[in-house]
Design an enzyme around this catalytic site. Structure first.
Site, PDB file in Angstrom:
ATOM      1  N   ASN A  17     -22.644 -86.778  55.972  1.00 36.60           N
ATOM      2  CA  ASN A  17     -23.548 -85.841  56.650  1.00 36.60           C
ATOM      3  C   ASN A  17     -24.347 -85.003  55.655  1.00 36.60           C
ATOM      4  O   ASN A  17     -25.048 -84.076  56.042  1.00 36.60           O
ATOM      5  CB  ASN A  17     -22.765 -84.927  57.606  1.00 36.60           C
ATOM      6  CG  ASN A  17     -21.780 -84.022  56.867  1.00 36.60           C
ATOM      7  OD1 ASN A  17     -21.670 -84.057  55.646  1.00 36.60           O
ATOM      8  ND2 ASN A  17     -21.057 -83.210  57.621  1.00 36.60           N
TER       9      ASN A  17
ATOM     10  N   ASP B 199     -13.293 -77.009  46.284  1.00 33.80           N
ATOM     11  CA  ASP B 199     -12.813 -76.642  47.616  1.00 33.80           C
ATOM     12  C   ASP B 199     -11.333 -76.939  47.818  1.00 33.80           C
ATOM     13  O   ASP B 199     -10.699 -77.622  47.003  1.00 33.80           O
ATOM     14  CB  ASP B 199     -13.653 -77.354  48.699  1.00 33.80           C
ATOM     15  CG  ASP B 199     -13.995 -78.804  48.319  1.00 33.80           C
ATOM     16  OD1 ASP B 199     -13.251 -79.390  47.521  1.00 33.80           O
ATOM     17  OD2 ASP B 199     -14.996 -79.323  48.827  1.00 33.80           O
TER      18      ASP B 199
END
Ligand code: F6R
Length: 241
Positions: A134, A66
């Site tokens: 998360n 990313d």
């Protein structure tokens, strides 16, 4: 899943680097998928030591997961810079053999397509992954649906807050990223998932032991046939090993 628990991140990093070494020395054109972040630093430090002791990486191709949207490759907080600082410049890899999404591409949809093509042309032998608190892998954030290919993602408030530690001003923290998709990650022949520290114990439990759920993207790794999970004692605390 093969779960390995180490005393310290640095012991774990040496183990992870030795797994990478096996891939690098057993293939003519190895392709390694790479991550950024605090977790992978001990892995890259150990790999740099292996290279200093003679490991040849001149034939390796790397593909990162990313990059932030809006940060140019020379921006100090870009993932391009992170990779250069922690790995690429230290192992003298040819820059043409390293791939990251371009966060300042004028046409982001075209950039995602270009990156999918890079991944198609270089099937990944070993994918290195960290995990967000998360449950994100790459920047595949918790959601009602997971996206297969490279895409632009709106980072969750939780991820933005976690990333803020690397920026001097809160308003400079990027709100979007380009990330490799879930299918591209799952297509890697082998995957290593790393997590260190008490703050990762809960999400490691949920990712490995609590069923497969799109609001815990890392839990999809339970479907892959060759995943090694590399932990320290703190992140493994809830697994009851
Ligand atoms: C970064 C990436 C992220 C990180 C994750 C953990 O390229 O893909 O999924 O691996 O956010 O970050 P750290 O290691 O900083 O806790």
């Amino acid at each position: 899943m093969n779960i390995r628990v180490f005393r310290t991140p640095s012991d774990a990093g040496i183990y992870a680097a030795s797994m990478l070494e096996r891939v690098i020395t057993s293939s003519e054109r190895p392709v390694i998928g790479l991550a950024t972040g605090e977790t992978v630093i001990p892995v890259y430090d150990a790999l740099v030591n292996f290279v200093r002791c003679g490991l040849n990486v001149s034939h390796v191709t790397t593909i990162n997961l990313d990059e932030y949207v809006g940060l140019a490759p020379d921006h100090p907080q870009s993932y391009h810079q992170f990779m250069d600082e922690h790995l690429f410049s230290r192992i003298g890899i040819r820059m043409q053999s390293t791939h990251l999404p371009n966060g300042v591409a004028p046409d982001l949809a075209a950039e995602c397509e270009r990156y999918n093509e890079v991944i198609r042309n270089h099937p990944i032998d070993m994918q290195v992954l960290g995990i967000g608190v998360n449950g994100h892998i790459g920047f595949n954030e918790p959601s009602h649906a997971l996206i297969t290919g490279t895409h632009v993602v709106n980072l969750t408030p939780e991820t933005i807050a976690m990333n803020a530690r690397f920026f001097s001003r809160k308003e400079d923290v990027p709100r979007q990223a380009i990330t490799m998709g879930i299918q591209s990650i799952l297509q890697a022949k082998q995957i290593m998932l790393l997590a260190f520290g008490e703050h990762k114990a809960d999400i490691i439990y949920r990712a490995l032991k609590d069923g497969i759920r799109t609001d815990v993207p890392a839990s999809i790794l339970q479907l892959h046939k060759d995943v090694t999970v590399i932990l320290d004692r703190q992140s493994a605390a809830r697994l009851g090993l």
